[in-house]
Design a protein around this motif. Structure first.
Motif, PDB file in Angstrom:
ATOM      1  N   GLU A 416       0.836  -1.219   0.000  1.00  0.00           N
ATOM      2  CA  GLU A 416       0.000   0.000   0.000  1.00  0.00           C
ATOM      3  C   GLU A 416       0.859   1.253   0.000  1.00  0.00           C
ATOM      4  O   GLU A 416       0.593   2.227  -0.704  1.00  0.00           O
ATOM      5  CB  GLU A 416      -0.878   0.044   1.255  1.00  0.00           C
ATOM      6  N   ARG A 419       2.575   1.714  -3.377  1.00  0.00           N
ATOM      7  CA  ARG A 419       1.632   2.261  -4.357  1.00  0.00           C
ATOM      8  C   ARG A 419       1.483   3.772  -4.179  1.00  0.00           C
ATOM      9  O   ARG A 419       1.543   4.546  -5.140  1.00  0.00           O
ATOM     10  CB  ARG A 419       0.276   1.573  -4.173  1.00  0.00           C
ATOM     11  N   ARG A 420       1.331   4.190  -2.932  1.00  0.00           N
ATOM     12  CA  ARG A 420       1.162   5.610  -2.625  1.00  0.00           C
ATOM     13  C   ARG A 420       2.435   6.400  -2.976  1.00  0.00           C
ATOM     14  O   ARG A 420       2.374   7.480  -3.556  1.00  0.00           O
ATOM     15  CB  ARG A 420       0.840   5.742  -1.137  1.00  0.00           C
ATOM     16  N   VAL A 484       2.743  -5.272 -10.494  1.00  0.00           N
ATOM     17  CA  VAL A 484       1.522  -4.806 -11.148  1.00  0.00           C
ATOM     18  C   VAL A 484       1.942  -4.009 -12.371  1.00  0.00           C
ATOM     19  O   VAL A 484       2.518  -2.934 -12.254  1.00  0.00           O
ATOM     20  CB  VAL A 484       0.690  -3.921 -10.194  1.00  0.00           C
ATOM     21  N   ALA A 489      -3.140  -2.932 -14.583  1.00  0.00           N
ATOM     22  CA  ALA A 489      -3.854  -1.961 -13.753  1.00  0.00           C
ATOM     23  C   ALA A 489      -4.832  -1.138 -14.596  1.00  0.00           C
ATOM     24  O   ALA A 489      -5.943  -0.816 -14.137  1.00  0.00           O
ATOM     25  CB  ALA A 489      -2.852  -1.040 -13.050  1.00  0.00           C
ATOM     26  N   ARG A 493      -8.893  -0.956 -14.124  1.00  0.00           N
ATOM     27  CA  ARG A 493      -9.567   0.338 -13.923  1.00  0.00           C
ATOM     28  C   ARG A 493     -10.572   0.608 -15.041  1.00  0.00           C
ATOM     29  O   ARG A 493     -11.693   1.104 -14.789  1.00  0.00           O
ATOM     30  CB  ARG A 493      -8.514   1.450 -13.866  1.00  0.00           C
ATOM     31  N   GLU A 596       4.478  -1.810  -7.266  1.00  0.00           N
ATOM     32  CA  GLU A 596       3.087  -1.403  -7.502  1.00  0.00           C
ATOM     33  C   GLU A 596       2.973  -0.475  -8.712  1.00  0.00           C
ATOM     34  O   GLU A 596       1.971   0.256  -8.862  1.00  0.00           O
ATOM     35  CB  GLU A 596       2.543  -0.703  -6.258  1.00  0.00           C
ATOM     36  N   ASN A 599      -0.426   0.230 -10.516  1.00  0.00           N
ATOM     37  CA  ASN A 599      -1.420   0.893  -9.671  1.00  0.00           C
ATOM     38  C   ASN A 599      -1.058   2.356  -9.431  1.00  0.00           C
ATOM     39  O   ASN A 599      -1.937   3.230  -9.429  1.00  0.00           O
ATOM     40  CB  ASN A 599      -1.531   0.168  -8.320  1.00  0.00           C
ATOM     41  N   SER A 600       0.230   2.608  -9.225  1.00  0.00           N
ATOM     42  CA  SER A 600       0.659   3.989  -8.972  1.00  0.00           C
ATOM     43  C   SER A 600       0.334   4.875 -10.176  1.00  0.00           C
ATOM     44  O   SER A 600      -0.152   6.000 -10.012  1.00  0.00           O
ATOM     45  CB  SER A 600       2.166   4.046  -8.705  1.00  0.00           C
ATOM     46  N   VAL A 602      -1.901   4.330 -12.613  1.00  0.00           N
ATOM     47  CA  VAL A 602      -3.346   4.435 -12.845  1.00  0.00           C
ATOM     48  C   VAL A 602      -3.972   5.444 -11.875  1.00  0.00           C
ATOM     49  O   VAL A 602      -4.862   6.210 -12.244  1.00  0.00           O
ATOM     50  CB  VAL A 602      -4.001   3.038 -12.750  1.00  0.00           C
ATOM     51  N   ASP A 603      -3.467   5.459 -10.649  1.00  0.00           N
ATOM     52  CA  ASP A 603      -3.978   6.447  -9.681  1.00  0.00           C
ATOM     53  C   ASP A 603      -3.782   7.868 -10.203  1.00  0.00           C
ATOM     54  O   ASP A 603      -4.624   8.748  -9.994  1.00  0.00           O
ATOM     55  CB  ASP A 603      -3.262   6.301  -8.327  1.00  0.00           C
ATOM     56  N   ASP A 608      -7.213   9.812  -9.301  1.00  0.00           N
ATOM     57  CA  ASP A 608      -7.464   9.413  -7.904  1.00  0.00           C
ATOM     58  C   ASP A 608      -6.401  10.020  -7.008  1.00  0.00           C
ATOM     59  O   ASP A 608      -6.633  10.279  -5.829  1.00  0.00           O
ATOM     60  CB  ASP A 608      -7.460   7.887  -7.776  1.00  0.00           C
TER      61      ASP A 608
END
Ligand SMILES: *[C@@H]1O[C@H](CO)[C@@H](O)[C@H](O)[C@H]1NC(C)=O
Ligand SMILES: *[C@@H]1O[C@H](CO)[C@@H](O)[C@H](O)[C@H]1NC(C)=O
Ligand SMILES: *[C@@H]1O[C@H](CO)[C@@H](O)[C@H](O)[C@H]1NC(C)=O
Ligand SMILES: *[C@@H]1O[C@H](CO)[C@@H](O)[C@H](O)[C@H]1NC(C)=O
Ligand SMILES: *[C@@H]1O[C@H](CO)[C@@H](O)[C@H](O)[C@H]1NC(C)=O
Ligand SMILES: *[C@@H]1O[C@H](CO)[C@@H](O)[C@H](O)[C@H]1NC(C)=O
Ligand SMILES: *[C@@H]1O[C@H](CO)[C@@H](O)[C@H](O)[C@H]1NC(C)=O
Ligand SMILES: *[C@@H]1O[C@H](CO)[C@@H](O)[C@H](O)[C@H]1NC(C)=O
Ligand SMILES: *[C@@H]1O[C@H](CO)[C@@H](O)[C@H](O)[C@H]1NC(C)=O
Ligand SMILES: *[C@@H]1O[C@H](CO)[C@@H](O)[C@H](O)[C@H]1NC(C)=O
Ligand SMILES: *[C@@H]1O[C@H](CO)[C@@H](O)[C@H](O)[C@H]1NC(C)=O
Ligand SMILES: *[C@@H]1O[C@H](CO)[C@@H](O)[C@H](O)[C@H]1NC(C)=O
Length: 814
Positions: A416, A419-420, A484, A489, A493, A596, A599-600, A602-603, A608
């Motif tokens: 997590e 990813r952030r 990922v 990702a 999404r 990640e 995911n990173s 795509v955010d 997001d």
């Protein structure tokens, strides 16, 4: 005389002569024209190393006094052979191993790579690389990342983490290891070092600041061995980084000073030579700069195979030989060690003082006790021994009892965090025609061999063609447990919006085909192009272009897609010749974000997370615009022909472009957001009434003269989010010195930054606390940091060239 023997003899000669002559001062010397006869003998015709002897004893300063007392008690119980063991690595389960002494309940030391993950391990996380972490310009993220990594090292039984990296700093855009470090700026790198080290050590693991110092290129970082000779016969010595005293202090040493201040347990000396003398036997660097001037209380270990002598290195300040063998990368253990048995012999024949050996061990054991590693430290995970290709079991010379469960999963919920961090580090370089964020597009197309899943495994793959790049190669890599990919990702999404997703991952196909013949049924709403650029330890980059014809891929797509969004996964600088293409509507630099990755990104793509990364270097228009290329094309065969003159002095990256008023594409500190910010009401508060130009000499603490860290001014400013969405701003402070500062002072230098999250309409006050060092230059005559007389300007803005406002102050009047 063999080179090794001559060095040993000359080491003795040097230490003997040091007391007779005062070589400690470099008074008045700012060029290499001054060459001492003694150095001519030792170093060949180049360079000058002011000898600094003897090697200072540790004092436990800075809060290590109790731990030092324990370490001294431990030393007092050791036999001479045990002492030799503690300063000499040996093949074992970890990449570096110090053997246990069961009779004293000492379980030995396990040293593991590297700066973005515990590398020789299974079930461990792969974090964002240093260049990504620096791109976040976020102290909290830098700390959290270090802390989480530290937890994983500890849980795997590693006492010592071989990171973080402040060398290379990024003198050259091409250096193969820039991504392991942070930023081409000493201030940002210094903050990153401090936060990372504090994070590691708060988790109970020793940090190693590396590579000390001048390791700004990979080419010829090690000597060329004579294929017909023994392991120590050298045809050409490694490249010599020839650095003047001021440049050393204001650029390359600066972040290492922060590392010492953060109480880094250890330092790793680098492969290269410095002013002609190997970094691991350079007394000016190790005894002078590190232990005396910066007050370093821990131990210096060699890079793997970076030790080139016994006594000469020890007298010059080296405390631990890693990995312990002789030969390139220390691989030839069967050839003995410059330390090991030579230590016992040297003590027995009187050439090595027991007090120096005792100090080496005291320095090694003090941080061990300070961090409580003598109590309940986890055992070395046996699975690491099976993964260790550097010293597999067949090479072990000593006994290692591996206990405890194997293949321990140490990842926790770090995914997590990663990813952030990956999202917070992503830099938005261009965003036109409302290209980003994506808003439930009907149809998108994904292009490029960096988009998809990896096809060649998850560990240190050399510039592979198919699959996304999340880390670089060499000892600084990590072993992924999952990855990922961007495509995975994006598909996940896109499914939420019922978006049609088409994909072309073959760069050859993309660059040789008319794109419009590929897609159905009509042009996509957005074309996402993923590019990658590999870099690894041991090799410098040959080009600043993305790999696999990346530039052509962009051209090919942009020719037919009026909404082309380019994402780069890169070790660092790419020149972006297509950046002004009207169909390239957005560009994101995501560097090496770790496991990640998809995911990173795509955010960020979907909004997001609002992008808030900023460049830790400058993107020029053209590769040839950069200053200070690495020294590569040495065609002659002389033993000392590899000389790298740091003649550009302070003019690297933005300091160079600014000094010469050159246009660049995207400057240091640059980065866009989906919202807008404003700066208002700059103020300055002077915190010290009488500011002297010269700092008062005080007892040295870790970090140097403590007075250098005193806060002189507090600059404050209001930051407001003037847009429609929440986001994070990175206000930056750059200082312009008065005219009285010596020639060569860069026009503007970073001396403060902060990252603030703001809801739309919200305002927050940000402060920049300026320490004495921040407003001083290194004066070569006084051998001290001086504040120049006259008026300073403090600029605040959102990049090194987007300066919104400024305020002046005169600490010392003329
Ligand atoms: C390198 O040489 C310069 C110029 O002589 C000198 O000022 C500096 O202290 C030297 N540095 C090291 C590490 O030897
Ligand atoms: C270090 O300490 C030892 C013993 O306390 C002393 O003999 C030696 O001279 C000291 N070395 C230095 C460089 O001060
Ligand atoms: C090594 O020895 C071979 C055979 O004598 C010779 O041909 C070669 O030139 C030598 N190489 C070097 C670098 O001296
Ligand atoms: C001592 O160092 C020399 C190199 O100078 C090396 O050849 C020898 O093997 C070493 N001795 C031991 C016992 O490690
Ligand atoms: C003492 O021992 C060291 C390490 O083996 C060796 O390099 C050195 O030459 C010896 N010195 C004398 C005077 O025997
Ligand atoms: C390994 O275990 C054996 C048996 O318990 C013991 O005798 C030996 O001292 C241990 N060795 C180390 C290095 O811990
Ligand atoms: C990639 O595309 C080229 C050109 O169409 C083709 O020759 C090559 O075989 C393709 N590679 C793969 C792995 O499909
Ligand atoms: C690709 O094909 C389309 C449709 O035939 C054409 O309009 C376009 O000019 C072609 N693009 C290139 C770059 O050849
Ligand atoms: C931009 O894309 C459109 C297709 O949407 C194409 O017609 C046009 O030629 C492209 N522009 C450039 C400069 O390539
Ligand atoms: C791209 O072209 C399409 C069709 O001409 C148009 O509807 C769309 O607005 C264009 N997009 C951009 C970003 O220019
Ligand atoms: C980049 O530099 C090279 C070498 O100086 C030059 O040939 C080329 O024209 C330059 N390209 C651009 C876009 O300025
Ligand atoms: C600087 O200003 C900020 C904001 O007012 C304040 O919180 C901080 O304590 C000040 N720092 C110093 C050293 O006075």
């Amino acid at each position: 005389m063999s080179p090794a023997l001559s060095k040993l003899v000359l080491g003795i000669l040097l230490s003997a002569s040091a007391s007779a002559q005062d070589f400690g001062s470099t008074r008045g010397e700012d060029s290499f024209s001054y060459v001492q006869p003694l150095d001519t003998v030792i170093l060949g015709p180049y360079g000058h190393v002011p000898p600094v002897y003897p090697s200072p004893n540790t004092t436990g300063a800075g809060g290590w006094e109790d731990a030092m007392a324990k370490a001294k008690h431990f030393v007092s119980q050791l036999t001479l052979e045990e002492k030799a063991d503690i300063v000499t690595g040996t093949p074992g389960p970890c990449v570096g191993n110090i053997v246990a002494i069961p009779r004293l309940n000492f379980n030995g030391l396990c040293l593991q790579d590297g700066p973005l993950a515990i590398r020789v391990a299974d079930y461990a996380s792969v974090f964002a690389a240093g260049v990504s972490a620096a791109s976040s310009w976020d102290r909290e993220i830098l700390y959290q990342r270090g802390r989480a990594m530290g937890e994983e090292f500890r849980a795997k039984g590693a006492h010592v983490a071989l990171g973080p990296v402040a060398g290379p700093l990024g003198r050259s855009a091409y250096s193969g290891r820039n991504w392991e470090g942070f930023a081409a700026d000493p201030y940002l790198t210094g903050v990153a070092m401090e936060e990372t080290i504090t994070g590691y050590q708060d988790a109970g693991v020793q940090a190693t600041a590396k590579h000390f110092i001048g390791n700004e290129q990979e080419t010829q970082r090690n000597p060329t061995a004579d294929p017909n000779g023994t392991v120590t016969d050298v045809l050409q010595e490694s490249v010599s980084a020839n650095i003047d005293d001021r440049t050393m202090h204001e650029l390359y040493l600066w972040p290492f000073a922060n590392a010492v201040r953060a109480k880094a347990a250890s330092f790793m000396c680098s492969y290269n030579r410095l002013n002609g003398s190997y970094a691991c036997e350079n007394s000016k660097a190790l005894n002078g700069l590190l232990k005396e001037e910066l007050g370093f209380q821990g131990y210096v270990m060699s890079d793997w195979g970076g030790t080139h002598s016994g006594l000469a290195s020890i007298e010059s300040g080296l405390d631990m030989d890693m990995p312990g063998g002789i030969g390139l990368y220390g691989m030839a253990f069967d050839a003995g060690s410059f330390f090991g048995g030579n230590i016992t012999a040297a003590v027995n024949n009187g050439s090595l003082a027991t007090s120096r050996l005792d100090d080496m061990i005291t320095r090694i054991m003090t941080p061990y006790y300070w961090l409580g590693q003598d109590k309940d430290f986890p055992s070395v995970d046996p699975s690491g021994a099976d993964l260790n290709t550097f010293s597999p079991r067949s090479t072990w010379l000593r006994q290692f009892n591996l206990t405890g469960p194997s293949s321990r999963d140490v990842r926790g919920n770090h995914g997590e965090l990663i990813r952030r961090h990956g999202a917070a580090a992503t830099i938005l370089l261009k965003n036109e025609k409302n290209a980003l964020p994506l808003r439930a597009p009907k149809s998108i197309a994904v292009f490029g061999n960096d988009a998809g899943d990896d096809t060649q495994g998850f560990y240190n793959q050399d510039d592979f063609e198919y699959g996304t790049l999340s880390v670089g190669g060499g000892s600084g890599t990590g072993r992924l447990t999952y990855l990922v990919s961007p495509l995975a990702a994006i598909n996940a999404r896109a499914a939420k919006d019922n978006t049609l997703v088409q994909q072309w991952l073959n760069n050859t196909l993309i660059t040789t085909t008319n794109i419009t013949d590929l897609w159905i049924p009509a042009a996509p709403d957005a074309c996402l192009v993923f590019l990658k650029t590999w870099a690894e330890e041991g090799l410098d980059r040959e080009s600043l272009d993305p790999d696999w014809e990346g530039n052509k891929v962009v051209d090919s797509v942009a020719n037919d897609c009026n909404n082309t969004i380019v994402i780069t996964h890169s070790s660092g600088i790419n020149v972006l010749p297509w950046a002004d293409h009207p169909n390239v509507t957005a560009i994101l630099a995501a560097h090496y974000p770790g496991q990640e990755s998809g995911n990173s990104i795509v955010d960020i793509l979907y909004g997001d997370v609002n992008p808030s990364g900023h460049l830790p270097y400058t993107i020029a228009y053209n590769a040839s615009d950069y200053n200070a290329p690495p020294t590569t094309a040495v065609k002659t065969t002389g033993k000392y022909d590899w000389q790298s003159w740091f003649d550009e002095k302070l003019e690297i990256d933005y300091r160079y472009f600014d000094a010469h008023n050159l246009s660049v594409r995207y400057e240091f500190g640059y980065g866009l957001s989906y919202t807008t910010f404003e700066l208002n009401n700059i103020e300055i508060e002077r915190l010290v009434d009488n500011i002297s130009s010269k700092p008062e000499a005080q007892k040295i603490e870790p970090g140097g003269n403590p007075v250098l860290w005193d806060i002189m001014y507090n600059v404050t400013i209001e930051v407001t989010n003037t847009g429609d969405v929440s986001g994070s701003a990175v206000p930056q402070l750059y200082v312009s010195f008065p005219d009285s500062a010596p020639a060569g002072t860069p026009p503007r230098q970073l001396r403060g930054f902060d990252k603030v999250h703001l809801e739309p309409g919200d305002t927050q006050i940000v402060s920049f606390e300026l320490a004495r060092r921040d407003i001083s230059f290194w004066d070569i005559v006084n051998q001290d940091w001086l504040i120049p007389e006259g008026e300073f300007t403090f600029h605040v803005g959102f990049s090194s060239r987007n300066l919104k406002t400024s305020i002046k102050a005169t600490p010392v009047s003329i």
